[in-house]
Design a protein around this motif. Structure first.
Motif, PDB file in Angstrom:
ATOM      1  N   LEU A  21     111.473 -53.927  -3.697  1.00  0.00           N
ATOM      2  CA  LEU A  21     111.206 -54.299  -5.040  1.00  0.00           C
ATOM      3  C   LEU A  21     111.322 -55.932  -5.212  1.00  0.00           C
ATOM      4  N   GLU A  22     110.476 -56.348  -5.869  1.00  0.00           N
ATOM      5  CA  GLU A  22     110.235 -57.873  -5.890  1.00  0.00           C
ATOM      6  C   GLU A  22     110.524 -58.398  -7.371  1.00  0.00           C
ATOM      7  N   CYS A  23     111.304 -59.292  -7.412  1.00  0.00           N
ATOM      8  CA  CYS A  23     111.926 -60.095  -8.578  1.00  0.00           C
ATOM      9  C   CYS A  23     111.324 -61.563  -8.545  1.00  0.00           C
ATOM     10  N   VAL A  24     110.735 -61.949  -9.587  1.00  0.00           N
ATOM     11  CA  VAL A  24     110.578 -63.617  -9.664  1.00  0.00           C
ATOM     12  C   VAL A  24     110.932 -64.069 -10.862  1.00  0.00           C
ATOM     13  N   GLN A  25     111.452 -65.383 -10.827  1.00  0.00           N
ATOM     14  CA  GLN A  25     111.900 -65.793 -12.155  1.00  0.00           C
ATOM     15  C   GLN A  25     111.467 -67.355 -12.266  1.00  0.00           C
ATOM     16  N   ASP A  26     111.049 -67.679 -13.310  1.00  0.00           N
ATOM     17  CA  ASP A  26     110.392 -69.160 -13.528  1.00  0.00           C
ATOM     18  C   ASP A  26     111.360 -70.022 -14.084  1.00  0.00           C
TER      19      ASP A  26
END
Lengths: 114, 110
Positions: A21-26
Motif C-alpha cells: 500500500l503506497e502513500c504519497v504526500q506533497d
C-alpha cells in the motif's frame, strides 16, 4: 492545497499474497503514519516514520512492515496477507512541530483479503 | 492504550448542544480531535497542548484538564453538517504518535 494520496481506493487480494500500500504526500512533512480502521475499534496506529529510513512500531505492528526511502513516500507492506487484515487503511502526514501537528489523512484504501 | 470516549453515540436536533468526553490513564502531552464524515477521511478540528495552548476550529471548542487527563469537545448550536464520527487522539510520548479512541458517532437531525 495540501494532499495525501493513496495508491488504490479498493484492493482485493488472496491469502498469502504480498501486498503493498503506497502513500504519497506533497507537503514536505517529516512525519508519516499508517492506521487501520475497523468498526468498533476506531483508528489504530500500525507504524509511523519521523524521517527518511526511520520507522517506529505503533500499537498493532504484527504482520506488517513499512518502507520510507523518500520523504514524500511511505509504504505499508503485508508480507503474507491474511483474512484478518481485511480493513480500511489510512495514511496520514504531519509536520514535526507539536503545536502545529495537524495530521492530514489520505482517502484510504479498503483492502479485502479472500 | 486507547483513550476512552463517551458517549459512543448521540442524536441531536439542529440547534442543540453536545459534549463529547475523552479520558486517558496516562499523562498527556496533547489531545487531538478529528471528525470523520461517512466515506471520507478524518479531518482535523482541534489540538490542545499541555500548558494550555490551543489551536482549532471557530465554532467548536474544547477543554483539557491536565490533572485528570481528560478532554471535552463542545459542540454548540449544532448544524446538520456536524454529523459524523468524532475521534479524540492522545499523545503520550514524542514524535507526535497519537493514539485514537474508538469514536463517538454524532447525528444531527432537522
Amino acid at each position: 492545497d495540501v494532499k495525501v494520496t493513496q495508491s488504490s481506493r479498493y484492493l482485493v487480494k488472496r491469502t498469502g499474497e504480498k501486498v503493498f500500500l503506497e502513500c504519497v504526500q506533497d507537503m514536505d512533512h517529516e512525519n508519516m503514519f499508517w492506521y487501520r480502521q475497523d468498526p468498533g475499534l476506531g483508528l489504530r496506529l500500525i507504524y509511523f516514520s519521523y524521517d527518511v529510513k526511520m520507522k517506529e512500531k505503533g500499537d498493532i505492528p504484527e504482520g506488517y512492515s513499512v518502507s520510507r526511502e523518500k520523504k514524500e513516500r511511505f509504504s505499508l507492506i503485508l508480507e503474507s496477507a491474511s483474512t484478518n487484515q481485511t480493513s480500511m487503511y489510512l495514511c496520514a502526514s504531519c509536520p514535526p512541530t507539536r503545536a502545529y501537528n495537524e495530521q492530514f489523512f489520505g482517502p484510504g484504501t479498503r483492502l479485502t483479503v479472500l | 492504550q486507547q483513550p476512552v470516549q463517551s458517549p459512543q453515540a448521540v442524536i441531536l436536533r439542529e440547534g442543540e448542544d453536545a459534549v463529547i468526553n475523552c479520558s486517558s490513564s496516562k499523562a498527556l502531552y496533547s489531545v487531538h480531535w478529528y471528525r470523520q464524515k461517512h466515506g471520507e477521511a478524518p479531518v482535523f478540528l482541534m489540538i490542545l497542548l499541555k500548558g494550555g495552548e490551543q489551536k482549532g476550529h471557530e465554532k467548536i471548542s474544547a477543554s483539557f484538564n491536565e490533572k485528570k487527563q481528560q478532554s471535552s469537545l463542545y459542540l454548540t448550536a449544532s448544524q446538520l453538517s456536524y454529523s459524523g464520527t468524532y475521534f479524540c487522539g492522545t499523545e503520550v510520548g514524542g514524535y507526535q504518535k497519537v493514539t485514537f479512541g474508538i469514536g463517538t458517532k454524532l447525528q444531527v437531525i432537522p
